[in-house]
Design a protein around this motif. Sequence first.
Motif, short mmCIF file in Angstrom:
data_model
loop_
_atom_site.label_atom_id
_atom_site.label_comp_id
_atom_site.label_asym_id
_atom_site.label_seq_id
_atom_site.Cartn_x
_atom_site.Cartn_y
_atom_site.Cartn_z
N UNK A 219 69.47 17.04 -9.39
CA UNK A 219 69.20 18.44 -9.36
C UNK A 219 68.38 18.96 -10.77
N UNK A 220 68.80 18.19 -11.71
CA UNK A 220 68.08 18.24 -13.25
C UNK A 220 66.83 18.02 -13.10
N UNK A 221 66.13 17.11 -12.27
CA UNK A 221 64.64 16.92 -12.24
C UNK A 221 63.92 18.38 -11.65
N UNK A 222 64.63 19.02 -10.96
CA UNK A 222 63.91 20.34 -10.38
C UNK A 222 63.66 21.10 -11.57
N UNK A 223 64.26 21.13 -12.40
CA UNK A 223 64.22 22.31 -13.56
C UNK A 223 63.82 21.49 -14.95
N UNK A 224 63.39 22.51 -16.05
CA UNK A 224 63.06 21.84 -17.19
C UNK A 224 63.90 22.08 -18.38
N UNK A 227 63.55 19.00 -20.71
CA UNK A 227 62.24 18.64 -20.90
C UNK A 227 61.37 19.50 -21.88
N UNK A 228 61.78 20.88 -21.63
CA UNK A 228 61.13 21.85 -22.62
C UNK A 228 61.62 21.71 -23.89
N UNK A 229 62.74 21.34 -24.11
CA UNK A 229 63.38 21.25 -25.47
C UNK A 229 63.12 19.79 -26.25
N UNK A 230 62.06 19.06 -25.47
CA UNK A 230 61.63 17.78 -26.14
C UNK A 230 62.55 16.74 -25.68
N UNK A 231 63.33 16.76 -24.86
CA UNK A 231 64.46 15.73 -24.38
C UNK A 231 63.75 15.02 -23.42
N UNK A 232 63.63 13.56 -23.41
CA UNK A 232 63.53 12.72 -22.30
C UNK A 232 64.54 12.56 -21.45
N UNK A 233 64.24 12.44 -20.23
CA UNK A 233 65.20 12.23 -19.27
C UNK A 233 64.84 10.64 -18.57
N UNK A 234 66.08 10.01 -18.57
CA UNK A 234 66.23 8.48 -17.89
C UNK A 234 66.97 8.72 -16.71
N UNK A 446 62.35 15.79 -1.14
CA UNK A 446 63.11 15.17 -2.06
C UNK A 446 62.41 14.86 -3.38
N UNK A 447 60.99 14.76 -3.56
CA UNK A 447 60.24 14.81 -4.57
C UNK A 447 60.60 15.95 -5.71
N UNK A 448 61.22 17.08 -5.33
CA UNK A 448 61.73 17.86 -6.33
C UNK A 448 62.95 17.29 -7.22
N UNK A 449 63.67 16.24 -6.80
CA UNK A 449 64.71 15.58 -7.36
C UNK A 449 64.56 14.37 -8.04
#
Length: 483
Positions: A219-224, A227-234, A446-449
């Motif tokens: 779910x976290x990939x469907x919101x920002x 990312x908006x806080x400059x944090x990279x998701x792995x 599924x590309x949202x997630x």
Amino acid sequence: MKPALEIRFTPDPLLPEPLYHQIKEYIKMKIMQGEWTPGMRLPSQRALAAAFKVNRSTIIAALDGLHSEGLIDTNYGGGTKISRAGWNSMSTPLLNWEDYVESGHHYPNLPEVQIINQSEYRSDIIRLGTGELSPDLLPQSYFQKIYDKLAQRAPSLGYLEPLGSYKLRLAISSYLADQQIQASPESILIVSGSLQAMQLIAMGLLPRRSSVLVEKPSYLYSIHAFQTAGVRMIGMPVDKEGLLTAELERYIRQNRPSLLYTIPTFQNPSGAVMSDKRRMELIQTAEATGLAILEDHAYADLWFDEKPPLSLKARDPGSYVLHMGTLSKSVSPGLRIGWVAGPETVIQRLADIKMQTDYGASSLAQEAAALWFTEGYHDVHLAEVRAALIRKRNLVLDLLSRNLAGAAEWNVPQGGFYIWLKLLNGTRPETLFRRALAEGVLLNPGSIYDRFDQDHIRLSFAYASETELERGIMTLARLILHP
């Protein structure tokens, strides 16, 4: 895919004025009032025809009229935009708000998410993707009693202390204790749902350019929020038992993350439940490496046949886990009540930032939520909701088995809202999303997630009525089998 403008005007065929002229005047009014600004891109002719409920030739005539008046520009490579030159010739030049819109540092929603957010409120849509309870499952009668009781004692309408209502935090502390989570009221912050909690954590606890480990899909990939806080998701791999904890130490060594975000119980979107063994391994790895964990517990109350394993927070003597809960999924999204439990220094830091953003969640909603717990409504309501969700889940599984066997495969959810459906016949989820929407069925690709996902769609059986579920799944099956 550009999200549609919100258009609630429909030309009237009974008026003497031609339909195309009514549409032209509506668009002109939007431009003249400064609501549609120079440089703004208009939807496609097909999208405008759907929005105004007319044929495409009517839209072409309306756009031709606007173009002749200098109000729009058409560039076959760049679509149709509100003209800057036309405005300059008619009045004082307008401020270019489009530059502001494009310059803000907060990431916009994904285009598909914007379309979903706007389409959900169409009266003619069947919502097969919506992650919330249907209106008939919301506890209207219980809250009527709660608000009647509040009205008799003149509830507080002022600001509350930074952590939120003490009565509510005390009630949540007792609720968490029933789940073997030890959290005093002083270690709980009331928030306006899990999303706000994540935004506060991103702003208050994570340095810019840090990294966060997250399940993929998630779910976290469907919101920002991060990312908006400059944090990279792995992204980390998952299977039907949840996060692959055997891979965790390697990911920690390679990426030095500040945090791991996980939905261990009825994961969104896959519905997976992290096994008891992996939960223990995750806590042991956190203790060995110093990894902080953010546990999202939004769906954990919505189990069907048996209770899920104990939460991560219940296994956390060293306070490595921040625990998020919410009433949005199990009770009411409109109540806007959630919480974070963790070390008091962390909770105080998040509370200070919250006071700088909204000065506290609604005091009236917090008083109602406190009574929700203390008057015993929560357990009664959950029993009713679980029974309804089981019935709706079984209906959808039966429909899928009868209509999509061999063309798709899917999980059998043991709780929560979601079926994670994999397409096997080459149909692309984005194409299916557009075709289904054109026929009045809304789903989540599924590309949202996971932006690389080209196989899955997320179906929700929570919102649509049983009649709508049947119609929606039958439409979906036809579109999949006859691409």
